[in-house]
Design an enzyme around this catalytic site. Structure first.
Site, PDB file in Angstrom:
ATOM      1  N   HIS A  42       3.463  33.712  28.212  1.00 58.72           N
ATOM      2  CA  HIS A  42       3.771  32.821  29.337  1.00 58.72           C
ATOM      3  C   HIS A  42       4.437  31.540  28.809  1.00 58.72           C
ATOM      4  O   HIS A  42       4.472  31.312  27.603  1.00 58.72           O
ATOM      5  CB  HIS A  42       2.502  32.478  30.138  1.00 58.72           C
TER       6      HIS A  42
HETATM    7  C1  T46 Z   1      -1.659  28.894  25.930  1.00 56.29           C
HETATM    8  C2  T46 Z   1      -2.298  29.847  24.979  1.00 56.29           C
HETATM    9  C3  T46 Z   1      -2.070  29.513  23.565  1.00 56.29           C
HETATM   10  C4  T46 Z   1      -9.098  28.199  32.350  1.00 56.29           C
HETATM   11  O1  T46 Z   1      -9.755  28.371  33.390  1.00 56.29           O
HETATM   12  N1  T46 Z   1      -9.022  26.951  31.788  1.00 56.29           N
HETATM   13  C5  T46 Z   1      -8.326  26.722  30.638  1.00 56.29           C
HETATM   14  O2  T46 Z   1      -8.275  25.561  30.162  1.00 56.29           O
HETATM   15  C6  T46 Z   1      -7.642  27.823  30.023  1.00 56.29           C
HETATM   16  C7  T46 Z   1      -6.840  27.609  28.741  1.00 56.29           C
HETATM   17  C8  T46 Z   1      -7.724  29.058  30.592  1.00 56.29           C
HETATM   18  N2  T46 Z   1      -8.441  29.237  31.738  1.00 56.29           N
HETATM   19  C9  T46 Z   1      -8.546  30.586  32.324  1.00 56.29           C
HETATM   20  C10 T46 Z   1      -7.250  31.143  32.894  1.00 56.29           C
HETATM   21  C11 T46 Z   1      -7.438  32.639  32.731  1.00 56.29           C
HETATM   22  O3  T46 Z   1      -8.169  33.133  33.854  1.00 56.29           O
HETATM   23  O4  T46 Z   1      -8.936  31.500  31.283  1.00 56.29           O
HETATM   24  C12 T46 Z   1      -8.330  32.762  31.499  1.00 56.29           C
HETATM   25  C13 T46 Z   1      -7.575  33.220  30.256  1.00 56.29           C
HETATM   26  O5  T46 Z   1      -6.445  32.351  30.074  1.00 56.29           O
HETATM   27  P1  T46 Z   1      -5.025  32.887  29.560  1.00 56.29           P
HETATM   28  O6  T46 Z   1      -4.818  34.275  29.990  1.00 56.29           O
HETATM   29  O7  T46 Z   1      -3.989  31.885  29.977  1.00 56.29           O
HETATM   30  O8  T46 Z   1      -5.257  32.876  27.969  1.00 56.29           O
HETATM   31  P2  T46 Z   1      -4.144  32.907  26.821  1.00 56.29           P
HETATM   32  O9  T46 Z   1      -4.872  32.946  25.529  1.00 56.29           O
HETATM   33  O10 T46 Z   1      -3.147  33.971  27.077  1.00 56.29           O
HETATM   34  O11 T46 Z   1      -3.382  31.502  26.961  1.00 56.29           O
HETATM   35  C14 T46 Z   1      -4.047  30.318  26.551  1.00 56.29           C
HETATM   36  C15 T46 Z   1      -3.643  29.147  27.448  1.00 56.29           C
HETATM   37  O12 T46 Z   1      -3.917  29.476  28.811  1.00 56.29           O
HETATM   38  C16 T46 Z   1      -2.188  28.808  27.314  1.00 56.29           C
HETATM   39  O13 T46 Z   1      -1.928  27.542  27.884  1.00 56.29           O
HETATM   40  O14 T46 Z   1      -0.630  28.319  25.629  1.00 56.29           O
HETATM   41  O15 T46 Z   1      -3.694  30.026  25.215  1.00 56.29           O
END
Ligand code: T46
Length: 136
Positions: A53
């Protein structure tokens, strides 16, 4: 191009006979005021990827506190791969950068400092949409 804004940051570190201490604080040395901290850990060994993303406004600094991970950054025009494997190095990622995290080593712990609280509306989770927004 936004990729030129992204860079590794050397984190000030003190070493003595008790080990290391590294620190980051809100000051001129940081490109933003820290508003949120999160960490990624327990990533299963194998072909597990995260990211996929971009963010409209979010800036962040990513640090591998333990282990190693590869991070690919793409601004729609060019891309660059980084290996994060030291708690003394941060990777600053600006807004409008598509990121992929992969090749996690065992027991990797990634600390992330950001300039914004969590806001799902800031995410672009579709690469075509990312390219469309860049063209506007
Ligand atoms: C990024 C990479 C390096 C929250 O509710 N609060 C938060 O602060 C974060 C970071 C995530 N979430 C929730 C959103 C999703 O339902 O946790 C779940 C997993 O998040 P995501 O699929 O976005 O995880 P990654 O590892 O793909 O991405 C994360 C960060 O979201 C993003 O900003 O740059 O780590």
């Amino acid at each position: 191009m936004n990729l030129n804004k992204c860079k590794t940051i050397s984190i000030p570190t003190i070493k003595d006979n008790r080990g290391y201490i590294s620190f980051l604080q809100n000051s001129n040395a940081l490109p933003f005021i820290i508003r949120r901290v999160y960490y990624i850990y327990g990533v299963p060994h194998g072909n597990c990827t995260r990211g996929a993303h971009a963010h409209k406004k979010l800036n962040q600094i990513m640090i591998a506190l333990m282990g190693a991970v590869k991070v690919s950054l793409d601004d729609g025009t060019q891309s660059k791969e980084y290996l994060l494997n030291s708690p003394q190095t941060g990777l600053f990622i600006s807004e409008m950068i598509w990121r992929d995290l992969y090749d996690f080593s065992d027991n990797t712990v990634i600390l992330v400092l950001t300039n914004m609280i969590y806001k799902e509306s800031d995410y672009i989770r579709n690469y075509e949409q990312f390219q469309d927004i860049l063209k506007k």
